[in-house]
Every structure is written in C-alpha cells, then in structure tokens.
Design a protein around this motif. Structure first.
Motif, PDB file in Angstrom:
ATOM      1  N   GLU A  32       4.518 -10.077 -13.298  1.00 47.81           N
ATOM      2  CA  GLU A  32       5.530  -9.027 -13.442  1.00 47.81           C
ATOM      3  C   GLU A  32       5.084  -7.751 -12.727  1.00 47.81           C
ATOM      4  N   LEU A  33       4.486  -7.954 -11.559  1.00 50.68           N
ATOM      5  CA  LEU A  33       3.952  -6.829 -10.789  1.00 50.68           C
ATOM      6  C   LEU A  33       5.061  -5.864 -10.374  1.00 50.68           C
ATOM      7  N   LYS A  34       4.882  -4.595 -10.697  1.00 52.44           N
ATOM      8  CA  LYS A  34       5.805  -3.552 -10.258  1.00 52.44           C
ATOM      9  C   LYS A  34       5.348  -3.049  -8.898  1.00 52.44           C
ATOM     10  N   SER A  35       6.250  -2.491  -8.142  1.00 49.36           N
ATOM     11  CA  SER A  35       5.875  -1.923  -6.847  1.00 49.36           C
ATOM     12  C   SER A  35       4.984  -0.710  -7.082  1.00 49.36           C
ATOM     13  N   ILE A  36       4.127  -0.422  -6.123  1.00 49.08           N
ATOM     14  CA  ILE A  36       3.222   0.715  -6.244  1.00 49.08           C
ATOM     15  C   ILE A  36       4.014   2.022  -6.304  1.00 49.08           C
ATOM     16  N   GLU A  37       5.197   2.055  -5.665  1.00 54.92           N
ATOM     17  CA  GLU A  37       6.038   3.254  -5.725  1.00 54.92           C
ATOM     18  C   GLU A  37       6.540   3.508  -7.142  1.00 54.92           C
ATOM     19  N   GLU A  38       6.767   2.431  -7.883  1.00 57.66           N
ATOM     20  CA  GLU A  38       7.230   2.571  -9.265  1.00 57.66           C
ATOM     21  C   GLU A  38       6.072   2.931 -10.187  1.00 57.66           C
ATOM     22  N   VAL A  39       4.909   2.395  -9.896  1.00 60.26           N
ATOM     23  CA  VAL A  39       3.728   2.664 -10.719  1.00 60.26           C
ATOM     24  C   VAL A  39       3.262   4.106 -10.538  1.00 60.26           C
ATOM     25  N   ILE A  40       3.363   4.615  -9.314  1.00 58.88           N
ATOM     26  CA  ILE A  40       2.982   6.002  -9.028  1.00 58.88           C
ATOM     27  C   ILE A  40       4.223   6.732  -8.526  1.00 58.88           C
ATOM     28  N   PRO A  41       5.056   7.236  -9.438  1.00 59.29           N
ATOM     29  CA  PRO A  41       6.302   7.895  -9.018  1.00 59.29           C
ATOM     30  C   PRO A  41       6.037   9.212  -8.308  1.00 59.29           C
ATOM     31  N   ARG A  42       6.928   9.534  -7.404  1.00 60.58           N
ATOM     32  CA  ARG A  42       6.827  10.781  -6.650  1.00 60.58           C
ATOM     33  C   ARG A  42       7.634  11.866  -7.347  1.00 60.58           C
TER      34      ARG A  42
ATOM     35  N   GLU B 271       1.008  15.523  -5.220  1.00 64.09           N
ATOM     36  CA  GLU B 271       1.392  14.876  -3.972  1.00 64.09           C
ATOM     37  C   GLU B 271       2.007  15.887  -3.007  1.00 64.09           C
ATOM     38  N   CYS B 272       1.655  15.748  -1.729  1.00 66.76           N
ATOM     39  CA  CYS B 272       2.230  16.589  -0.682  1.00 66.76           C
ATOM     40  C   CYS B 272       3.655  16.110  -0.406  1.00 66.76           C
ATOM     41  N   LEU B 273       4.636  16.935  -0.734  1.00 67.36           N
ATOM     42  CA  LEU B 273       6.031  16.543  -0.585  1.00 67.36           C
ATOM     43  C   LEU B 273       6.513  16.648   0.858  1.00 67.36           C
ATOM     44  N   GLY B 274       5.711  17.243   1.713  1.00 65.81           N
ATOM     45  CA  GLY B 274       6.069  17.314   3.127  1.00 65.81           C
ATOM     46  C   GLY B 274       5.823  16.007   3.852  1.00 65.81           C
ATOM     47  N   PHE B 275       5.098  15.079   3.186  1.00 64.66           N
ATOM     48  CA  PHE B 275       4.778  13.780   3.784  1.00 64.66           C
ATOM     49  C   PHE B 275       5.761  12.739   3.280  1.00 64.66           C
ATOM     50  N   ASP B 276       6.404  12.034   4.203  1.00 57.23           N
ATOM     51  CA  ASP B 276       7.387  11.006   3.873  1.00 57.23           C
ATOM     52  C   ASP B 276       6.677   9.666   3.713  1.00 57.23           C
ATOM     53  N   ARG B 277       6.724   9.108   2.502  1.00 59.49           N
ATOM     54  CA  ARG B 277       6.051   7.843   2.225  1.00 59.49           C
ATOM     55  C   ARG B 277       6.567   6.713   3.119  1.00 59.49           C
ATOM     56  N   GLU B 278       7.880   6.632   3.263  1.00 52.93           N
ATOM     57  CA  GLU B 278       8.476   5.518   3.997  1.00 52.93           C
ATOM     58  C   GLU B 278       8.242   5.626   5.500  1.00 52.93           C
ATOM     59  N   LYS B 279       8.367   6.826   6.041  1.00 49.84           N
ATOM     60  CA  LYS B 279       8.176   7.019   7.482  1.00 49.84           C
ATOM     61  C   LYS B 279       6.707   7.162   7.852  1.00 49.84           C
TER      62      LYS B 279
ATOM     63  N   VAL C 199       0.857  -1.182   0.000  1.00 49.45           N
ATOM     64  CA  VAL C 199       0.000   0.000   0.000  1.00 49.45           C
ATOM     65  C   VAL C 199       0.895   1.234   0.000  1.00 49.45           C
ATOM     66  N   LEU C 200       0.552   2.207  -0.836  1.00 48.52           N
ATOM     67  CA  LEU C 200       1.341   3.426  -0.953  1.00 48.52           C
ATOM     68  C   LEU C 200       0.790   4.516  -0.036  1.00 48.52           C
ATOM     69  N   PRO C 201       1.530   4.891   1.006  1.00 47.20           N
ATOM     70  CA  PRO C 201       1.088   5.997   1.865  1.00 47.20           C
ATOM     71  C   PRO C 201       1.392   7.331   1.187  1.00 47.20           C
ATOM     72  N   ARG C 202       0.421   8.194   1.107  1.00 45.56           N
ATOM     73  CA  ARG C 202       0.652   9.516   0.521  1.00 45.56           C
ATOM     74  C   ARG C 202      -0.507  10.435   0.883  1.00 45.56           C
ATOM     75  N   TYR C 203      -0.272  11.726   0.733  1.00 46.02           N
ATOM     76  CA  TYR C 203      -1.301  12.747   0.880  1.00 46.02           C
ATOM     77  C   TYR C 203      -1.310  13.561  -0.407  1.00 46.02           C
ATOM     78  N   LEU C 204      -2.493  14.012  -0.819  1.00 45.50           N
ATOM     79  CA  LEU C 204      -2.625  14.770  -2.064  1.00 45.50           C
ATOM     80  C   LEU C 204      -3.283  16.124  -1.835  1.00 45.50           C
ATOM     81  N   TYR C 205      -2.851  17.087  -2.629  1.00 44.82           N
ATOM     82  CA  TYR C 205      -3.553  18.363  -2.755  1.00 44.82           C
ATOM     83  C   TYR C 205      -4.439  18.281  -3.988  1.00 44.82           C
TER      84      TYR C 205
END
Length: 228
Positions: free
Chosen positions: A176-186, A53-61, A34-40
């Motif tokens: 050949e599933l790609k990671s969600i981070e690769e499918v939705i690049p930041r 995407e809100c760049l102030g939000f850290d996906r990994e943390k 699951v890809l954690p993110r916040y959007l404007y």
C-alpha cells in the motif's frame, strides 16, 4: 489537493520514520519515485533549525520557476543581511535492510549523483521490483564536526550482489505504498508563512532536535561546497 495547516506534520505523515545513514555500511532498497526538492534551514532566536521547502523550486519540472510566493526568502536573512540559500534535498522511500522497515531517506547530492552514474553504466533501475538492486553506502567520519562525513557508493559490493528481486516480505511492506509526494506534502505559500512565523517566534521543535541539528549542519555546509 491542499492540506489544511492543522493537518500538516511539517514533513512526513505521522508514523513515517526516517533512515539515518550511520558510520560503516548502510544497505537499503529504493522504492517508488524520488522527490525533487530544495530546503531552507532557518534558525530561530533559540538557535534551533527547522527545514522549510523552497517554494520557488518546481518539483515536477525539477527547476526553479519562482512562481509561488516564498516567505523564507523575504523574512529570513543570513549574517550578511542577504536572503538565506536553499540546498538540494531530494528524498526517497527505502526499505532499510538493517531495520527491515519502510523509511524515508534524505539523499546526499554527491552520493546520489554517483548512484545515477552507476545505474546508467549497468543499465539498471535500482527501484525495479524484479531487476533492481540494493544500494550499499559506506559512511565515514572525516573530522570532529557532525557535518564532516563522506558517503561512498560501494560499487564493488553492489556489482557482486547483482540484481535482487524484492522478497515476499518486501512486497508486503510496499503493498500500500503511497507516493513520496503524498508522504511529504508541499506547503502552500500561506501555510509556509504561518508555520515560519510560528517557528521564528517560538523555541522551535522539541522532537528529534539533535538529529535535525546534525542534518541541518550537513545541509548548510553542502551550500558551501563542503563534502557532506
């Protein structure tokens, strides 16, 4: 690795489709992470919206660190002259049982929280290939506006169905599933600035305009604690 701006698609890579939850019963199987993110959802002069995407939000943390420069906060204001807010916008890849295709689903916060609680109660991971389960969501309109909707996890039907190992066809889909981070690049901060200026100075995106508008309305109202 950063992706050149001209190679970005703004969200999913070219060819990826999004699952839209419809009124009635929706069935899907979550695959991968699951890809954690916040959007404007800024609006341009033509009244059109586009997610950033809100760049102030850290996906990994999975928390706001505000380390990276976020140009939306600096350049886009609300009606009160304050920086616009970003909203919860986690995403996951799913096998849509209606279409039989691998698609991307923008999750709904309360729906996802209910799913997390349900999975914890039954001690199962819905994404597990052998012992996972299909997610069943009932969508119901609650008013005349596009954002007046309610999403409910159908726990009774999910308990009856139990664990559902992925079929041979399912396994072909995710071979050949790609990671969600690769499918939705930041985007990087510089890429965000370029894309934001281009959007604010233009008439906005022509593709999926109606669907984006409805999604934006739901997301914006989530910020005001309206159940969407």
């Amino acid at each position: 690795m950063a992706i050149k701006f001209n190679e970005l698609n703004g969200a999913a890579k070219k060819g990826a489709a999004y699952m839209k939850l419809e009124n009635g019963t929706n069935v899907f199987r979550m695959v991968g992470g699951v890809l954690p993110r916040y959007l404007y959802w800024p609006r341009n002069g033509e009244g059109k919206t586009l997610p950033f995407e809100c760049l102030g939000f850290d996906r990994e943390k999975e928390r706001f660190t505000n380390v990276e420069k976020d140009w939306v906060q600096e350049l886009v204001m609300d009606d009160k002259g304050e920086p616009i807010k970003c909203g919860w916008a986690y995403a996951v890849q799913v096998i849509n049982r209606k279409t039989g295709k691998l698609e991307i689903l923008n999750l709904k916060k309360k729906m996802f929280e209910s799913l997390l609680a349900f999975a914890k109660d039954i001690q199962k991971d819905p994404t597990d290939i052998e012992n996972g389960f299909d997610v069943i969501v009932d969508r119901k309109s609650t008013g005349s506006q596009a954002y007046n909707v309610d999403y409910t996890i159908n726990q009774v039907q999910m308990m009856k169905a139990g664990s559902v190992p992925l079929s041979a066809a399912d396994r072909v889909l995710i071979a050949e599933l790609k990671s969600i981070e690769e499918v939705i690049p930041r985007m990087t901060s510089d890429e965000q600035l370029t894309a934001l200026n281009r959007f604010l100075d233009s008439a906005g995106p022509a593709e999926d305009e109606d669907e984006q508008s409805d999604t934006a309305k739901e997301a914006i109202n989530d910020l005001d604690d309206i159940d969407a």
